[in-house]
Design a protein around this motif. Structure first.
Motif, mmCIF file in Angstrom:
data_model
loop_
_atom_site.group_PDB
_atom_site.id
_atom_site.type_symbol
_atom_site.label_atom_id
_atom_site.label_comp_id
_atom_site.label_asym_id
_atom_site.label_seq_id
_atom_site.Cartn_x
_atom_site.Cartn_y
_atom_site.Cartn_z
ATOM 1 N N THR A 128 33.803 38.418 32.697
ATOM 2 C CA THR A 128 33.622 39.650 31.772
ATOM 3 C C THR A 128 34.976 40.092 31.287
ATOM 4 O OG1 THR A 128 31.278 40.120 32.514
ATOM 5 C CG2 THR A 128 32.325 41.702 31.002
ATOM 6 N N ARG A 129 35.730 40.534 32.391
ATOM 7 C CA ARG A 129 37.084 41.021 32.007
ATOM 8 C C ARG A 129 37.898 40.059 31.322
ATOM 9 N NH1 ARG A 129 36.714 43.138 37.234
ATOM 10 N NH2 ARG A 129 37.788 41.408 38.052
ATOM 11 N N THR A 130 38.034 38.913 31.598
ATOM 12 C CA THR A 130 38.537 37.729 30.967
ATOM 13 C C THR A 130 38.052 37.724 29.594
ATOM 14 O OG1 THR A 130 38.895 36.407 33.001
ATOM 15 C CG2 THR A 130 39.213 35.367 30.884
ATOM 16 N N TRP A 131 36.785 37.917 29.232
ATOM 17 C CA TRP A 131 36.357 37.714 27.897
ATOM 18 C C TRP A 131 37.010 38.973 27.007
ATOM 19 C CZ3 TRP A 131 30.946 39.852 26.571
ATOM 20 C CH2 TRP A 131 30.648 39.568 25.045
ATOM 21 N N VAL A 132 36.899 40.280 27.692
ATOM 22 C CA VAL A 132 37.589 41.172 26.854
ATOM 23 C C VAL A 132 39.146 41.002 26.636
ATOM 24 C CG1 VAL A 132 38.520 43.644 27.101
ATOM 25 C CG2 VAL A 132 36.001 42.952 27.988
ATOM 26 N N GLU A 133 39.879 40.275 27.704
ATOM 27 C CA GLU A 133 41.352 40.022 27.336
ATOM 28 C C GLU A 133 41.514 39.157 26.552
ATOM 29 O OE1 GLU A 133 42.296 38.785 31.255
ATOM 30 O OE2 GLU A 133 42.366 40.779 32.160
ATOM 31 N N ARG A 134 40.697 37.949 26.537
ATOM 32 C CA ARG A 134 40.490 36.927 25.336
ATOM 33 C C ARG A 134 40.419 37.426 23.605
ATOM 34 N NH1 ARG A 134 39.536 31.464 26.511
ATOM 35 N NH2 ARG A 134 37.813 31.475 24.889
ATOM 36 N N SER A 135 39.324 38.459 23.959
ATOM 37 C CA SER A 135 39.084 39.052 22.581
ATOM 38 C C SER A 135 40.442 39.840 21.925
ATOM 39 C CB SER A 135 37.986 40.188 22.620
ATOM 40 O OG SER A 135 36.662 39.420 23.218
ATOM 41 N N ALA A 198 49.071 35.178 19.889
ATOM 42 C CA ALA A 198 48.389 35.080 21.306
ATOM 43 C C ALA A 198 47.953 33.774 21.760
ATOM 44 C CB ALA A 198 47.465 36.036 21.341
ATOM 45 N N PRO A 199 48.431 33.270 22.835
ATOM 46 C CA PRO A 199 47.762 32.071 23.250
ATOM 47 C C PRO A 199 46.237 32.436 23.842
ATOM 48 C CG PRO A 199 48.699 32.898 24.951
ATOM 49 C CD PRO A 199 49.313 34.030 23.785
ATOM 50 N N ILE A 200 45.552 31.100 23.514
ATOM 51 C CA ILE A 200 44.150 31.138 23.919
ATOM 52 C C ILE A 200 43.959 30.463 25.301
ATOM 53 C CG2 ILE A 200 43.325 29.078 22.637
ATOM 54 C CD1 ILE A 200 40.366 30.429 22.119
#
Length: 207
Positions: A128-135, A198-200
């Protein structure tokens, strides 16, 4: 990935079917109502197939939520990457909040379940934290880091309110609010430097 896989699976799509079925069951019955039997029935696979790929229900749920978050991030990224101007970027944010392709009613149900489950499962919390960072990385294609944090809160929060109120959002109000945030916080970094795109990065890889 965990699991007790041995040899080569006969159906290379079976794992994805199981994850998709898991999300369907979670959206229908909630995490607490999700069982191996319900997942297998929905996926159309033998009950033993689940233990072939995953180490128990927690492992299935963890990978299903990671898969869900990755798919949501892909839509998020695509919507923002198609913007070519500052106005396009704001319109993309409005579309993420109000449009039909991101944070549908089913998506919101899964988000609520994922957030609740993440409070008790460190692996889901990490995804979930990774998802927020990706957003926020996707938003940084067009906006400063501080603006990204504010906009991402709008993109997350407004659909949550819509889900409970069960009324359409006022797109004009959303657009006005997005523009006000961008204007107040600013588009550029405080030092005035150009921001790199930003990289994905992938959340997880399924084999």
């Amino acid at each position: 990935m965990g699991g007790s896989r041995r040899g080569t699976p006969n159906d290379p799509t079976r794992q994805s079917k199981i994850l998709d079925a898991t999300l369907h069951v979670v959206a229908t019955d909630g995490v607490n109502g999700t069982t191996h039997r319900k997942i297998a029935a929905r996926a159309g696979v033998a009950l033993g197939s689940l233990s072939y790929y995953f180490d128990g229900i927690d492992d299935i749920l963890c990978h299903a939520f990671a898969w869900f978050a990755e798919n949501m991030s892909r839509v998020y990224r695509q919507t923002l990457s198609e913007a070519r101007t500052a106005d396009d970027a704001e319109a993309a944010v409005v579309e993420l909040i109000c449009g039909p392709d991101y944070a549908s009613r089913r998506d919101m149900t899964l988000i609520f379940e994922m957030y609740a489950y993440a409070n008790h499962n460190p692996n889901v919390a990490r995804h979930t934290r990774t998802w927020v960072e990706r957003s926020r990385e996707s938003l940084q294609l067009h906006f400063s880091p501080q603006t990204c944090r504010a906009l991402d809160a709008l993109i997350e929060g407004w659909p949550m309110h819509r889900a409970f109120e069960r009324t359409p959002l006022d797109r004009d109000l959303v657009a006005t609010t997005v523009h006000a945030v961008v204007t107040a916080v600013g588009r550029a970094d405080p030092d005035g430097n150009d921001r790199p795109r930003a990289p994905i990065t992938p959340i997880t890889t399924f084999t």
